[in-house]
Write a protein that holds these residues in place. Structure first.
Motif, short mmCIF file in Angstrom:
data_model
loop_
_atom_site.label_atom_id
_atom_site.label_comp_id
_atom_site.label_asym_id
_atom_site.label_seq_id
_atom_site.Cartn_x
_atom_site.Cartn_y
_atom_site.Cartn_z
N ALA A 234 12.01 -12.49 30.93
CA ALA A 234 12.41 -12.59 32.13
C ALA A 234 12.33 -13.34 32.98
N PRO A 235 12.00 -14.86 32.97
CA PRO A 235 11.27 -15.35 34.28
C PRO A 235 12.22 -15.31 35.40
N GLY A 236 12.09 -14.83 36.52
CA GLY A 236 13.11 -14.83 37.20
C GLY A 236 12.82 -16.26 37.71
N TYR A 237 12.15 -17.00 38.36
CA TYR A 237 11.54 -18.02 38.90
C TYR A 237 12.48 -19.46 38.38
N ILE A 238 12.92 -19.49 37.16
CA ILE A 238 13.62 -20.39 36.40
C ILE A 238 14.83 -21.18 37.70
N SER A 239 15.16 -22.40 37.81
CA SER A 239 16.63 -23.02 38.81
C SER A 239 17.18 -23.66 38.00
N ILE A 240 18.05 -23.48 36.99
CA ILE A 240 19.05 -24.79 36.18
C ILE A 240 19.02 -25.57 37.65
N ALA A 241 19.35 -25.52 38.41
CA ALA A 241 20.12 -26.25 39.03
C ALA A 241 19.44 -27.01 39.44
N TYR A 242 18.31 -27.00 39.88
CA TYR A 242 16.61 -27.65 41.09
C TYR A 242 17.33 -29.20 39.34
N VAL A 243 16.28 -28.67 38.00
CA VAL A 243 16.41 -29.30 37.03
C VAL A 243 17.32 -29.99 36.80
N THR A 244 18.73 -29.90 37.13
CA THR A 244 19.44 -30.47 36.67
C THR A 244 19.46 -30.98 37.40
N LEU A 245 19.35 -31.00 38.81
CA LEU A 245 19.41 -32.14 40.67
C LEU A 245 18.35 -33.07 40.59
N VAL A 246 17.32 -32.89 40.49
CA VAL A 246 16.70 -33.67 40.23
C VAL A 246 16.39 -35.29 39.14
N SER A 247 17.63 -34.20 37.80
CA SER A 247 16.88 -35.44 36.51
C SER A 247 18.46 -36.39 36.94
N MET A 248 19.51 -35.79 37.60
CA MET A 248 20.93 -36.15 37.98
C MET A 248 20.46 -38.06 38.94
N ALA A 249 19.43 -37.42 40.41
CA ALA A 249 19.53 -38.44 41.27
C ALA A 249 18.93 -39.10 40.43
N LEU A 250 17.70 -39.14 39.70
CA LEU A 250 16.28 -40.14 39.19
C LEU A 250 17.28 -41.13 37.88
N LEU A 251 18.77 -40.15 37.73
CA LEU A 251 19.44 -41.51 36.48
C LEU A 251 20.32 -42.19 37.08
N VAL A 252 20.75 -41.22 38.07
CA VAL A 252 22.12 -42.24 39.15
C VAL A 252 21.39 -43.39 39.71
N LEU A 253 20.28 -43.03 40.38
CA LEU A 253 19.32 -43.99 41.23
C LEU A 253 18.73 -44.85 39.99
N GLY A 254 18.36 -44.30 39.13
CA GLY A 254 17.74 -45.87 38.15
C GLY A 254 18.74 -46.74 37.70
N LEU A 255 19.61 -45.84 36.67
CA LEU A 255 20.80 -46.71 37.09
C LEU A 255 21.66 -47.68 37.79
N LEU A 256 22.05 -47.36 38.78
CA LEU A 256 21.80 -48.32 40.21
C LEU A 256 21.24 -49.37 39.75
N LEU A 257 20.07 -48.99 40.19
CA LEU A 257 19.07 -50.26 40.53
C LEU A 257 18.57 -51.01 39.41
N LEU A 258 19.08 -50.55 37.85
CA LEU A 258 18.95 -51.34 36.11
C LEU A 258 20.55 -52.08 37.06
N GLY A 259 21.16 -51.33 36.98
CA GLY A 259 22.85 -52.58 37.17
C GLY A 259 22.25 -53.79 37.88
N LYS A 260 21.39 -53.91 39.16
CA LYS A 260 21.28 -54.47 40.12
C LYS A 260 19.60 -55.45 39.76
N HIS A 261 19.22 -55.16 39.59
CA HIS A 261 18.38 -56.11 39.18
C HIS A 261 17.87 -55.79 37.39
N HIS A 262 18.96 -56.06 36.56
CA HIS A 262 18.15 -55.79 35.12
C HIS A 262 17.92 -57.35 34.68
#
Length: 268
Positions: A234-262
């Motif tokens: 039972a790992p108490g250190y796991i934060s699903i919210a943290y992983v989701t936040l990091v992933s979504m931040a990278l994804l949204v920023l990446g897609l915005l930049l790709l839309g502009k510079h593809h």
């Protein structure tokens, strides 16, 4: 026929779901390119991670009496290696998606998002199939005494896919605009295999290492994956919210930049 009858215009068959058709065509193209030109094809996609897991299990079984969890070295390292391998394949292939499909992106029916999603879906499905076959084989052929919890396993795989897509999208922009970034990224991520909990569990690390490793999203994913195979863990250190936040931040920023510079990336 009456002369005043309204003329009926002849229209060709309309193509439904053009985006889905483009993605499927790109997936089939990559499957034939990557797996159709070598003997064995998809067999090697299964044998490569299996070989890596066997080497890890054999090597550590010679120096350790038992793994950190359970009694099976091969299951312990498989539950750490397979999520990392899926993340690595998705992020690397998504990062090169525009370069790989550069010749097809000149057609109006094929967009940069089609190329991105085609590589993401193909590598995700391939990784899930390989993981299912290998983990299923390990559970059937060895006495692991595992009681599966499907919830954490599904969560771990979903987070792996989301993180791989986010990192891959961001690297697609950086690598396309700054070619030297590919070399920088490969240097930065060399210790990632060691720092993602493939060889160990987070709980066994000293306090200082824990403070640093916690910020690596993959350490949360491998811990969550192992929770699904080891009910007593039972790992108490796991934060699903943290992983989701990091992933979504990278994804949204990446897609915005790709839309502009593809276009700049494609024409480079």
């Amino acid at each position: 026929m009456r002369d005043d009858a309204p003329a009926r215009l002849s229209t060709g068959p309309t193509r439904s779901f053009p985006m889905a058709r483009s993605i499927l065509a790109l997936m089939l193209r990559e499957m034939s390119t990557r797996y159709g030109r070598t003997p064995g094809g998809y067999v090697w996609a299964i044998l490569e991670p299996l070989g890596a897991i066997l080497v890890l299990a054999l090597g550590f079984s010679l120096v350790l009496r038992s793994p950190s969890l359970g009694n099976s070295f091969i299951l312990f390292y498989a539950t750490g290696f397979l999520p990392f391998n899926i993340f690595n394949d998705i992020s690397n292939n998504v990062a090169r998606s525009l370069k790989f499909s550069k010749g097809l992106l000149v057609y109006p029916s094929v967009t940069w998002i089609d190329a991105l999603l085609a590589r993401f879906v193909l590598n995700l499905l391939t990784g899930l199939l390989i993981s299912y076959l290998l983990l299923g084989g390990i559970l059937m052929l060895s006495e692991t005494r595992s009681v599966l919890q499907i919830g954490p396993i599904i969560e771990a795989m979903c987070l792996t896919a989301l993180l791989g897509l986010g990192v891959g999208s961001m690297n697609c922009v950086l690598g396309g605009l700054f070619p030297v970034w590919d070399n920088i990224w490969s240097i930065i991520t060399r210790p990632l295999f060691l720092a993602s909990g493939v060889f160990f569990i987070y709980d066994d690390m000293p306090p200082l290492a824990k403070e640093v490793l916690w910020y690596n999203p993959l350490i949360h994913i491998t811990g969550l994956m192992r929770e699904g195979f080891y009910p007593m863990y039972a790992p108490g250190y796991i934060s699903i919210a943290y992983v989701t936040l990091v992933s979504m931040a990278l994804l949204v920023l990446g897609l915005l930049l790709l839309g502009k510079h593809h276009k700049d990336i494609i024409n480079a």
